[in-house]
Design an enzyme around this catalytic site. Sequence first.
Site, PDB file in Angstrom:
ATOM      1  N   GLU A   1       0.820  -1.201   0.000  1.00 29.86           N
ATOM      2  CA  GLU A   1       0.000   0.000   0.000  1.00 29.86           C
ATOM      3  C   GLU A   1       0.859   1.260   0.000  1.00 29.86           C
ATOM      4  O   GLU A   1       0.492   2.273  -0.604  1.00 29.86           O
ATOM      5  CB  GLU A   1      -0.933  -0.003   1.215  1.00 29.86           C
TER       6      GLU A   1
ATOM      7  N   PRO B   1      13.089 -12.413  -0.843  1.00 29.09           N
ATOM      8  CA  PRO B   1      11.971 -12.766   0.035  1.00 29.09           C
ATOM      9  C   PRO B   1      11.144 -11.532   0.384  1.00 29.09           C
ATOM     10  O   PRO B   1      11.672 -10.421   0.493  1.00 29.09           O
ATOM     11  CB  PRO B   1      12.663 -13.324   1.285  1.00 29.09           C
ATOM     12  N   ARG B   2       9.848 -11.732   0.558  1.00 35.09           N
ATOM     13  CA  ARG B   2       8.942 -10.614   0.828  1.00 35.09           C
ATOM     14  C   ARG B   2       9.223  -9.975   2.185  1.00 35.09           C
ATOM     15  O   ARG B   2       9.169  -8.752   2.321  1.00 35.09           O
ATOM     16  CB  ARG B   2       7.489 -11.120   0.780  1.00 35.09           C
TER      17      ARG B   2
ATOM     18  N   MET C   1      16.351  -3.481   1.885  1.00 36.35           N
ATOM     19  CA  MET C   1      15.022  -2.877   1.832  1.00 36.35           C
ATOM     20  C   MET C   1      15.035  -1.680   0.873  1.00 36.35           C
ATOM     21  O   MET C   1      16.035  -0.981   0.755  1.00 36.35           O
ATOM     22  CB  MET C   1      14.603  -2.399   3.223  1.00 36.35           C
ATOM     23  N   GLY C   2      13.917  -1.463   0.185  1.00 36.35           N
ATOM     24  CA  GLY C   2      13.766  -0.291  -0.665  1.00 36.35           C
ATOM     25  C   GLY C   2      14.449  -0.396  -2.010  1.00 36.35           C
ATOM     26  O   GLY C   2      14.585   0.607  -2.713  1.00 36.35           O
ATOM     27  N   GLU C   3      14.886  -1.606  -2.398  1.00 32.40           N
ATOM     28  CA  GLU C   3      15.647  -1.760  -3.645  1.00 32.40           C
ATOM     29  C   GLU C   3      14.923  -2.603  -4.691  1.00 32.40           C
ATOM     30  O   GLU C   3      15.514  -2.914  -5.723  1.00 32.40           O
ATOM     31  CB  GLU C   3      16.987  -2.447  -3.345  1.00 32.40           C
TER      32      GLU C   3
ATOM     33  N   ASN D   1       2.406  -7.083  -6.669  1.00 30.50           N
ATOM     34  CA  ASN D   1       2.253  -6.121  -7.765  1.00 30.50           C
ATOM     35  C   ASN D   1       2.961  -6.585  -9.044  1.00 30.50           C
ATOM     36  O   ASN D   1       4.193  -6.589  -9.117  1.00 30.50           O
ATOM     37  CB  ASN D   1       2.786  -4.758  -7.322  1.00 30.50           C
TER      38      ASN D   1
ATOM     39  N   LEU E   1       2.696  -5.039 -11.878  1.00 27.08           N
ATOM     40  CA  LEU E   1       2.937  -3.900 -12.764  1.00 27.08           C
ATOM     41  C   LEU E   1       4.339  -3.317 -12.642  1.00 27.08           C
ATOM     42  O   LEU E   1       4.820  -2.671 -13.569  1.00 27.08           O
ATOM     43  CB  LEU E   1       1.898  -2.809 -12.500  1.00 27.08           C
ATOM     44  N   GLU E   2       4.983  -3.533 -11.492  1.00 31.36           N
ATOM     45  CA  GLU E   2       6.337  -2.973 -11.329  1.00 31.36           C
ATOM     46  C   GLU E   2       7.309  -3.551 -12.353  1.00 31.36           C
ATOM     47  O   GLU E   2       7.969  -2.786 -13.071  1.00 31.36           O
ATOM     48  CB  GLU E   2       6.820  -3.199  -9.896  1.00 31.36           C
TER      49      GLU E   2
END
Length: 421
Positions: free
Chosen positions: A60, A269-270, A310-312, A336, A338-339
């Site tokens: 989100e 991994p998520r 994280m964030g990559e 997602n 679409l990324e």
Amino acid sequence: MNRHLYTLLLHLALPLIALRLALRARKAPAYARRIRERFSFGMPPLQTGGIWVHAVSVGESIAAAPMIRALQARHPELPITVTCMTPTGSERIQALFGNSVQHCYLPYDLPWAAALFLNRVKPRLAVVMETELWPNHIHQCAKRGIPVALANARLSERSARGYARFGKLTAPMLAKLSLIAVQTQAEAQRFLALGARPECVDVTGSIKYDLKIDAELPQRAAELRRQWQTEQRPVWIAASTHAGEDEIILAAHRQLLKTRTDALLILVPRHPERFEAVHELCLNQGLTTRRRSTGQDVQAGDQVLLGDTMGELLFLYALADIAFVGGSLVANGGHNLLEPAALGKPVLSGPHLFNFLEIATQLREAGALSEVENAEQLAGRLATLLDTPTEMARMSQAGLAVLKANQGALQRLLTGLQRLL
């Protein structure tokens, strides 16, 4: 069940909530931190009178990013407070926005905690992403005359049936919403059937299609592949994987390595609390594995790059030739799609895509998405694509075309929010 009974049950459940936090903290220590924020205590200093955006977790937060940036550009005078419920969501918010937004956890949906939070933030507008509906937070906003918008709203048939079982709680809550910006007409009908006001329901489409890719991202990825000397190696990514999927992914990669000995898998991994376990799994399966968090260059003998940062994620997608999106080989509902499509990557997934049915249907019908059910099918599809550059290019163009055809939802949503402001 009405709101008063719901509130009583929520108070009675607090010991169970504390136990759940403690159990989660054993795997992810970040859950043991900032607990006071979850009850509206010990919050950071916050400017008042702005816009409050709630994005429950990572997905989100990413979906909300274009909307938040547009609101910042349109209303630089208004502070924006972004809340979430998970440590990974918190990390992503801070990575996306830094100090340009205010950030804290959203307190639990207890009337006194919600009141304390709103008295502290005093927003002019509340924007809740997707389907995070909290009766007491919404009631407290209504008491204060704060308009609440549900942005990028989605409601599956299954969720609608669940809400319908608690009609005395759901209908008054939905009636208090000032805008429900839904993704599809079918979802609009479900919200109306549950008690939303017709004049407040607007089909805007999904803002996830309005994803903007920084032009520097593919360039940086290409430079790093040159540095790693992997320009000629087949590189594929399996992103946002869940427990039970990594074994299937690694089995597919071992199968691919039989014919493509130089293939490199980027495995992401998520959840960060699984990084260590997945690293052990890679090593136990005899795969030469390098961790992205070390910052070391990939070497010729490396077979797996573990994306334990994280964030990559978008950058890691950009590094790959083909993208598999996880949460879909297990019954998690997918993530997602679409990324990677926006980065021009052929997209693969498992069959469990119930969280993204509309997006999956569009990509599938355009020929931009291939679904597989097991390691053998995944390995086979990877090999076929790598052997057929024209098919990879066709899937890439099809995915980009789907995004282009569906863009505009963000502008429609912003128009609705502007009316409320």
